[in-house]
Scaffold this motif. Sequence first.
Motif, PDB file in Angstrom:
ATOM      1  N   GLY A   1       1.759   3.375  14.138  1.00 29.60           N
ATOM      2  CA  GLY A   1       0.969   4.451  13.532  1.00 29.60           C
ATOM      3  C   GLY A   1       1.301   4.636  12.067  1.00 29.60           C
ATOM      4  N   ILE A   2       2.599   4.561  11.724  1.00 27.04           N
ATOM      5  CA  ILE A   2       3.006   4.719  10.333  1.00 27.04           C
ATOM      6  C   ILE A   2       2.465   3.567   9.488  1.00 27.04           C
ATOM      7  N   GLY A   3       2.451   2.368  10.053  1.00 27.61           N
ATOM      8  CA  GLY A   3       1.916   1.218   9.332  1.00 27.61           C
ATOM      9  C   GLY A   3       0.442   1.374   9.002  1.00 27.61           C
ATOM     10  N   PHE A   4      -0.349   1.876   9.956  1.00 24.79           N
ATOM     11  CA  PHE A   4      -1.777   2.090   9.694  1.00 24.79           C
ATOM     12  C   PHE A   4      -1.972   3.177   8.639  1.00 24.79           C
ATOM     13  N   ALA A   5      -1.173   4.230   8.725  1.00 31.68           N
ATOM     14  CA  ALA A   5      -1.281   5.292   7.713  1.00 31.68           C
ATOM     15  C   ALA A   5      -0.923   4.757   6.323  1.00 31.68           C
ATOM     16  N   TRP A   6       0.136   3.962   6.238  1.00 28.42           N
ATOM     17  CA  TRP A   6       0.591   3.417   4.956  1.00 28.42           C
ATOM     18  C   TRP A   6      -0.470   2.506   4.334  1.00 28.42           C
ATOM     19  N   ALA A   7      -1.032   1.605   5.133  1.00 32.01           N
ATOM     20  CA  ALA A   7      -2.072   0.700   4.620  1.00 32.01           C
ATOM     21  C   ALA A   7      -3.288   1.482   4.149  1.00 32.01           C
ATOM     22  N   SER A   8      -3.628   2.512   4.887  1.00 29.28           N
ATOM     23  CA  SER A   8      -4.786   3.331   4.535  1.00 29.28           C
ATOM     24  C   SER A   8      -4.547   4.102   3.240  1.00 29.28           C
ATOM     25  N   ILE A   9      -3.344   4.670   3.089  1.00 34.55           N
ATOM     26  CA  ILE A   9      -3.000   5.437   1.886  1.00 34.55           C
ATOM     27  C   ILE A   9      -3.039   4.546   0.649  1.00 34.55           C
ATOM     28  N   LEU A  10      -2.662   3.287   0.812  1.00 31.54           N
ATOM     29  CA  LEU A  10      -2.612   2.366  -0.317  1.00 31.54           C
ATOM     30  C   LEU A  10      -3.960   1.768  -0.687  1.00 31.54           C
ATOM     31  N   SER A  11      -4.976   1.988   0.136  1.00 32.23           N
ATOM     32  CA  SER A  11      -6.265   1.346  -0.146  1.00 32.23           C
ATOM     33  C   SER A  11      -7.445   2.307  -0.168  1.00 32.23           C
ATOM     34  N   LEU A  12      -7.648   3.085   0.870  1.00 32.90           N
ATOM     35  CA  LEU A  12      -8.880   3.859   0.980  1.00 32.90           C
ATOM     36  C   LEU A  12      -9.036   4.951  -0.079  1.00 32.90           C
TER      37      LEU A  12
ATOM     38  N   ALA B   1      -4.316  -3.787   7.088  1.00 32.89           N
ATOM     39  CA  ALA B   1      -5.133  -4.076   5.907  1.00 32.89           C
ATOM     40  C   ALA B   1      -6.319  -4.960   6.251  1.00 32.89           C
ATOM     41  N   MET B   2      -6.172  -5.788   7.287  1.00 34.38           N
ATOM     42  CA  MET B   2      -7.291  -6.627   7.733  1.00 34.38           C
ATOM     43  C   MET B   2      -8.213  -5.884   8.696  1.00 34.38           C
ATOM     44  N   VAL B   3      -7.658  -4.899   9.407  1.00 29.50           N
ATOM     45  CA  VAL B   3      -8.445  -4.154  10.396  1.00 29.50           C
ATOM     46  C   VAL B   3      -9.226  -3.011   9.751  1.00 29.50           C
ATOM     47  N   ILE B   4      -8.651  -2.379   8.730  1.00 32.29           N
ATOM     48  CA  ILE B   4      -9.252  -1.183   8.148  1.00 32.29           C
ATOM     49  C   ILE B   4     -10.674  -1.399   7.629  1.00 32.29           C
ATOM     50  N   PRO B   5     -10.976  -2.527   6.946  1.00 35.73           N
ATOM     51  CA  PRO B   5     -12.385  -2.723   6.524  1.00 35.73           C
ATOM     52  C   PRO B   5     -13.365  -2.707   7.689  1.00 35.73           C
TER      53      PRO B   5
ATOM     54  N   SER C   1      -2.772  -4.219  -0.464  1.00 32.53           N
ATOM     55  CA  SER C   1      -2.083  -3.645   0.689  1.00 32.53           C
ATOM     56  C   SER C   1      -1.460  -4.729   1.558  1.00 32.53           C
ATOM     57  N   PHE C   2      -2.173  -5.858   1.683  1.00 28.51           N
ATOM     58  CA  PHE C   2      -1.646  -6.973   2.465  1.00 28.51           C
ATOM     59  C   PHE C   2      -0.342  -7.486   1.858  1.00 28.51           C
ATOM     60  N   PHE C   3      -0.327  -7.698   0.543  1.00 28.07           N
ATOM     61  CA  PHE C   3       0.881  -8.192  -0.112  1.00 28.07           C
ATOM     62  C   PHE C   3       1.992  -7.144  -0.104  1.00 28.07           C
ATOM     63  N   ILE C   4       1.600  -5.878  -0.212  1.00 25.80           N
ATOM     64  CA  ILE C   4       2.588  -4.804  -0.098  1.00 25.80           C
ATOM     65  C   ILE C   4       3.276  -4.876   1.261  1.00 25.80           C
ATOM     66  N   GLY C   5       2.477  -5.070   2.311  1.00 23.07           N
ATOM     67  CA  GLY C   5       3.049  -5.149   3.657  1.00 23.07           C
ATOM     68  C   GLY C   5       3.973  -6.339   3.829  1.00 23.07           C
ATOM     69  N   ILE C   6       3.517  -7.520   3.380  1.00 23.46           N
ATOM     70  CA  ILE C   6       4.326  -8.726   3.543  1.00 23.46           C
ATOM     71  C   ILE C   6       5.631  -8.626   2.751  1.00 23.46           C
ATOM     72  N   GLY C   7       5.525  -8.195   1.493  1.00 21.42           N
ATOM     73  CA  GLY C   7       6.716  -8.081   0.658  1.00 21.42           C
ATOM     74  C   GLY C   7       7.716  -7.090   1.220  1.00 21.42           C
ATOM     75  N   ALA C   8       7.199  -5.965   1.693  1.00 23.14           N
ATOM     76  CA  ALA C   8       8.091  -4.927   2.206  1.00 23.14           C
ATOM     77  C   ALA C   8       8.737  -5.323   3.528  1.00 23.14           C
TER      78      ALA C   8
END
Length: 498
Positions: A412-423, A367-371, A149-156
């Motif tokens: 808010g969309i960023g938190f939802a996106w990171a969560s969808i890609l990991s949890l 992605a760093m906050v969600i854990p 998710s971290f790399f997805i965020g940086i790349g995007a």
Amino acid sequence: MENNTFERPNLSFWQIWNMCFGFLGIQFGFALQNANVSRIFQTLGASMDEIPILWIAAPITGLIVQPIVGYFSDRTWTRLGRRRPYFLYGAIATSLALVFMPHSPTLWIAAGMLWILDASINVSMEPFRAFVGDQLNDKQRPTGYAMQSFFIGIGAVVASMLPWILANWLDVSNVAPKGQLPDSVVFSFYFGAAVLLLTVGWTVFSTKEYSPQELSQFDGGDESEQTGPSSSRFKFLAAIYLGIGALITALVYTLGAEPQLYILSFGLMVFGMLQLVVAMLKKGEGELKGLWQVFDDLYLMPDTMKQLAWVQFFSWFALFSMWIYTTAAVTSFHFGSSDATSEAFNEGANWVGVLFASYNGFSAIAAMVIPLLVRKLGIRLSHGFNLILGALGLLSFLFIENPQYLLFSMVGIGFAWASILSLPYAMLASSISAKKMGLYMGIFNFFIVIPQILAATILGLLVKNLFDNNPVYALVIGAVSFVIAALCTALVKPVKGR
């Protein structure tokens, strides 16, 4: 009986980093596609209600490609390993498609290139999900998916901002004659092709995979195979889907309804016909056993996967509404222009790239906050909370007039996106064995793709007939879908340690 199961060893931070690094490039290509394809279609003359149907290529391609790639990657072992050949060859094909895509001379060639581009991305992307499950033990899998998710965020972030960066920082032209894309977009696609090939190559040549024998030891040897539906059961299910599809087709034709609805009815009939083929194959093991296996395992999904299906369905319906309609919503609602040749439209379209980069940037932080959030609230409540944040972000487009303030919506969309890609993957991982990791990850993609097909089928009709073709209301529909997904999260019961 003696238990011969062995635990996968913990990998170091840099080993996890290397195995996930290729996702940066894959997401780079995916983000260029998401942020610019609607712009390409509009530039080539697509009307507002044609855009969703043109986007249908992406989800249909994923629906077909991912389970096939998953099935074969489970059974592959070469000098490059199990999953890595698919990363590499998919990356080569994607890079070539990225170079050609901005030069599409007509609308229908651009739609065809989207098929090729999305198929190539899926060949690389699907095995990456299974790769984490193959390489990491239960304790480290959440870390692996968070790293992805971290790399997805940086790349995007970089990919989505590239046209804006080139136009505003490097003075690359952001306007072009009618029917052509500006250099700021064309050069972005060239750069994306290079980044994708280099980063995927890094993962391919820096990471060693476990052999099939080692994976078998980790899972405790051969597992007893469950039996899927009988041949007669598949025939019964085929009759149901064929009948419903035929009924919808007849109604659409008789009532003169919008032709997009044929996608839904034909899709149901194709699904029914495939089950009829499976019913015939089950009488003898024919050469298409892979198709048989996919449908058997579709009906033998773990309970956790069935419960997550609804969460994924409504989450990705919301995401697809955002990807399709944000450019049209922001350019018309916030910048006041739907003319693809105007400076205001192109300024608004570039700002959408910045917004998409922003939500991906916030997702890297998330992605760093969600854990930490999971440790405090638990995995289900954390995911539901993040989806509600996404709903608020989409809904705010209707009330925010100054486009600069839409950056706050992206949090808010960023938190939802990171969560969808990991949890969801973290909740699912422990219920899947390495033996079928690729196949089940491919089947899991059904619940990402089906809502996208549905969105491409009905969103244009809803916006046209209920909201007078005002695209900002497609984002409101997405917000409602996020809320439903959050409610469905409460029904999920994750497997605890296999």
